[in-house]
Motif scaffolding. Structure first.
Motif, PDB file in Angstrom:
ATOM      1  N   PRO A   1       0.810  -1.219   0.000  1.00  0.00           N
ATOM      2  CA  PRO A   1       0.000   0.000   0.000  1.00  0.00           C
ATOM      3  C   PRO A   1       0.845   1.272   0.000  1.00  0.00           C
ATOM      4  O   PRO A   1       0.329   2.364  -0.148  1.00  0.00           O
ATOM      5  N   SER A   2       2.184   1.135   0.119  1.00  0.00           N
ATOM      6  CA  SER A   2       3.015   2.302   0.390  1.00  0.00           C
ATOM      7  C   SER A   2       3.518   3.006  -0.859  1.00  0.00           C
ATOM      8  O   SER A   2       3.977   4.135  -0.795  1.00  0.00           O
TER       9      SER A   2
ATOM     10  N   LEU B   1      -0.434  -8.804   4.927  1.00  0.00           N
ATOM     11  CA  LEU B   1      -0.706  -7.419   4.542  1.00  0.00           C
ATOM     12  C   LEU B   1      -0.713  -7.180   3.034  1.00  0.00           C
ATOM     13  O   LEU B   1      -1.087  -6.095   2.585  1.00  0.00           O
ATOM     14  N   GLY B   2      -0.287  -8.150   2.236  1.00  0.00           N
ATOM     15  CA  GLY B   2      -0.260  -7.961   0.782  1.00  0.00           C
ATOM     16  C   GLY B   2      -1.670  -7.999   0.204  1.00  0.00           C
ATOM     17  O   GLY B   2      -2.606  -8.469   0.860  1.00  0.00           O
TER      18      GLY B   2
ATOM     19  N   LYS C   1       8.936  -1.413   4.656  1.00  0.00           N
ATOM     20  CA  LYS C   1       8.569  -0.166   3.970  1.00  0.00           C
ATOM     21  C   LYS C   1       7.559  -0.457   2.855  1.00  0.00           C
ATOM     22  O   LYS C   1       6.587   0.277   2.677  1.00  0.00           O
ATOM     23  N   THR C   2       7.781  -1.545   2.114  1.00  0.00           N
ATOM     24  CA  THR C   2       6.865  -1.907   1.024  1.00  0.00           C
ATOM     25  C   THR C   2       5.447  -2.099   1.546  1.00  0.00           C
ATOM     26  O   THR C   2       4.477  -1.653   0.926  1.00  0.00           O
ATOM     27  N   PHE C   3       5.329  -2.774   2.693  1.00  0.00           N
ATOM     28  CA  PHE C   3       3.992  -3.062   3.206  1.00  0.00           C
ATOM     29  C   PHE C   3       3.470  -1.963   4.135  1.00  0.00           C
ATOM     30  O   PHE C   3       2.403  -2.110   4.722  1.00  0.00           O
ATOM     31  N   GLY C   4       4.232  -0.879   4.274  1.00  0.00           N
ATOM     32  CA  GLY C   4       3.729   0.289   5.010  1.00  0.00           C
ATOM     33  C   GLY C   4       3.634   0.130   6.518  1.00  0.00           C
ATOM     34  O   GLY C   4       2.810   0.786   7.171  1.00  0.00           O
TER      35      GLY C   4
ATOM     36  N   TYR D   1       6.193   2.241  -2.183  1.00  0.00           N
ATOM     37  CA  TYR D   1       7.628   1.907  -2.175  1.00  0.00           C
ATOM     38  C   TYR D   1       7.773   0.509  -2.765  1.00  0.00           C
ATOM     39  O   TYR D   1       7.160  -0.420  -2.259  1.00  0.00           O
TER      40      TYR D   1
ATOM     41  N   ARG E   1       3.388 -17.136  -3.462  1.00  0.00           N
ATOM     42  CA  ARG E   1       2.121 -16.856  -4.154  1.00  0.00           C
ATOM     43  C   ARG E   1       1.829 -17.895  -5.230  1.00  0.00           C
ATOM     44  O   ARG E   1       0.678 -18.246  -5.477  1.00  0.00           O
TER      45      ARG E   1
ATOM     46  N   PHE F   1      -5.902  -4.519   1.265  1.00  0.00           N
ATOM     47  CA  PHE F   1      -5.432  -3.523   2.224  1.00  0.00           C
ATOM     48  C   PHE F   1      -6.514  -3.055   3.199  1.00  0.00           C
ATOM     49  O   PHE F   1      -6.725  -1.870   3.396  1.00  0.00           O
TER      50      PHE F   1
ATOM     51  N   LEU G   1      11.797  -4.057  -2.993  1.00  0.00           N
ATOM     52  CA  LEU G   1      12.083  -5.294  -2.256  1.00  0.00           C
ATOM     53  C   LEU G   1      13.437  -5.837  -2.692  1.00  0.00           C
ATOM     54  O   LEU G   1      13.833  -5.679  -3.850  1.00  0.00           O
TER      55      LEU G   1
ATOM     56  N   ASP H   1       3.656 -10.556   3.456  1.00  0.00           N
ATOM     57  CA  ASP H   1       2.800 -10.586   2.268  1.00  0.00           C
ATOM     58  C   ASP H   1       1.486 -11.288   2.571  1.00  0.00           C
ATOM     59  O   ASP H   1       0.411 -10.838   2.183  1.00  0.00           O
TER      60      ASP H   1
ATOM     61  N   ARG I   1      13.323  -3.044   3.882  1.00  0.00           N
ATOM     62  CA  ARG I   1      12.715  -2.822   2.558  1.00  0.00           C
ATOM     63  C   ARG I   1      11.346  -3.487   2.491  1.00  0.00           C
ATOM     64  O   ARG I   1      10.388  -2.927   1.928  1.00  0.00           O
ATOM     65  N   THR I   2      11.223  -4.690   3.060  1.00  0.00           N
ATOM     66  CA  THR I   2       9.922  -5.370   3.081  1.00  0.00           C
ATOM     67  C   THR I   2       8.935  -4.588   3.954  1.00  0.00           C
ATOM     68  O   THR I   2       7.778  -4.389   3.575  1.00  0.00           O
TER      69      THR I   2
ATOM     70  N   ALA J   1      14.011   3.212   3.357  1.00  0.00           N
ATOM     71  CA  ALA J   1      13.627   1.949   3.996  1.00  0.00           C
ATOM     72  C   ALA J   1      14.254   1.832   5.382  1.00  0.00           C
ATOM     73  O   ALA J   1      13.561   1.516   6.359  1.00  0.00           O
TER      74      ALA J   1
END
Lengths: 192, 192
Positions: free
Chosen positions: A168-169, B188-189, B44-47, A171, A186, B3, A174, B185, B41-42, B86
Motif C-alpha cells: 500500500p506504500s 498485509l499484501g 517499507k513496502t507493506f507500510g 515503495y 504466491r 489492504f 524489495l 505478504d 525494505r519489506t 527503507a
C-alpha cells in the motif's frame, strides 16, 4: 487449494545479465553470497526442480562454485547439512540458454519463461492465473533480475510477465531475496 | 480483499535474544547487515509502523547504528535514497520491552505480540484469521527470531503464534529474510 502444481516442473533463475545498473546502463552484476543461500532455501522449501545462477563471467561462476562446494561437499556440509541440502538445488551457468537447454534435456521440451519485475512492463499475468497455467504441466522457468532489474530487451523475449509485488506504500524496492520468496509463495505455497 | 488493515498499526521486531543456537543453547546472536536492509525494505513496502532490531549487546547496537547512519544520513543516503527511506523505519533497541514501550507511547496501549516459528509450537493462528484479527485495530508486534529460533520460554509469553510456512517438500529452513517477506505478504499484501 493445496499444492495442485507439481513444483518439480518449476525452476528459477537469477540473472546477473542482462540487467541495468543504477544509471540505466546494461551490465553484468556480481554474485552475492546470500542470493545463493536464501533463494536456494526458498527453492528447496517449495520443492522446485532447480535454481540456476546465471553469470557470464567465468571468475564469478568459479566463486559461486567454491561457495557451493564448501556447503555441499566441504566442511559446511558437516557443520550444517540443511544448507548443503538447499544449495544442492543450484546449478551455475553462463547464460539463460544453458538453463533452458538443461531443463529441455530433463523434460524433453524447453521451459516457458516467466519474468518478474518491480515495475509494470507491458501485459502482466496475475498470480491466480499463473497458478492455473502451471497446473497445465510444464516446465516453467521463473526468472529474477539483479542490479536495477532485467532489461526491456530481455523482457520482450519472455512468455509471461508476472504482476509486480505492490504494497500500500508505493515503495517498491524489495530485495530479490524477499521478492523471490513472496512470488514463489504466491505461486506454489498453500493458499491461506 | 485489498489492504483492509491499516499497516501503520503493525510493527515487526527481529530478536537476537532469546534464541537457540545450533546446539539448543540460549544465546544472543550477532546482527546481520542484510537482515537490516531486507526486512526494512519489506517493512517499507507493506507500510508498517516500524521495524525494531533487538539486541541486548551494546557493541551490536552501536554497529547497527553506524550502518543506519551511513544509509539514512551519510554517503549512502545520497548514493541510494531508496535505502535510506527503507532503513529509516528501523529502531535499534536492547529488549523487546523497549519496543513494546515505544509502541505504547505512540498508540496509548501496548501491542499484542504475534510470534512466528518454523515449527509448530502449541496452538497456532492461520493467516486469514490473523488478518481478521488485525482488522480489529492494533497495535500488533510481529516478532521473528534469529539463530535456531525463538526459545520456548519466550514463545510461552506471546499473544498469538502464526502457523509455520510450509512447502510441499518437508524442508523448512527459510532464511528470516525470506520468511518475513512471505509472512508480511500473507498478512498485509493484496490477496491474489
Amino acid at each position: 487449494m493445496r499444492f495442485k502444481v507439481d513444483p518439480s516442473n518449476i525452476y528459477v533463475a537469477l540473472l546477473h545479465q542482462p540487467v541495468y545498473n543504477k544509471s540505466g546502463i546494461v551490465v553484468t552484476t556480481a554474485i552475492t553470497n546470500l542470493d545463493l543461500h536464501d533463494i536456494a532455501r526458498t527453492s528447496k522449501t517449495f520443492g522446485l526442480g532447480g535454481y540456476y545462477v546465471v553469470n557470464q563471467m567465468p571468475a564469478q561462476r568459479e566463486l559461486a562454485g567454491r561457495i557451493l562446494k564448501h556447503w555441499v561437499e566441504g566442511f559446511g556440509a558437516e557443520y550444517n547439512p540443511n544448507r548443503g541440502e538447499a544449495l544442492g538445488v543450484i546449478k551455475v551457468v553462463a547464460a539463460i540458454e544453458d538453463a533452458k537447454a538443461d531443463i529441455q534435456a530433463r523434460h524433453g521440451v524447453p521451459p516457458k519463461v516467466v519474468a518478474t519485475a518491480a515495475r509494470r512492463v507491458g501485459e502482466t499475468v496475475g498470480y491466480a492465473d499463473m497458478r492455473r497455467i502451471f497446473e497445465g504441466g510444464g516446465p516453467y522457468l521463473v526468472v529474477f533480475g539483479t542490479g536495477w532489474g532485467l532489461t526491456e530487451d530481455f523482457l520482450a523475449t519472455v512468455d509471461y510477465m508476472l504482476e509486480p509485488i505492490e504494497g500500500p506504500s508505493g515503495y517498491n524496492h524489495l530485495s530479490v531475496r524477499a521478492a523471490s520468496a513472496i512470488i514463489l509463495d504466491r505461486l506454489l505455497g498453500n493458499r491461506v
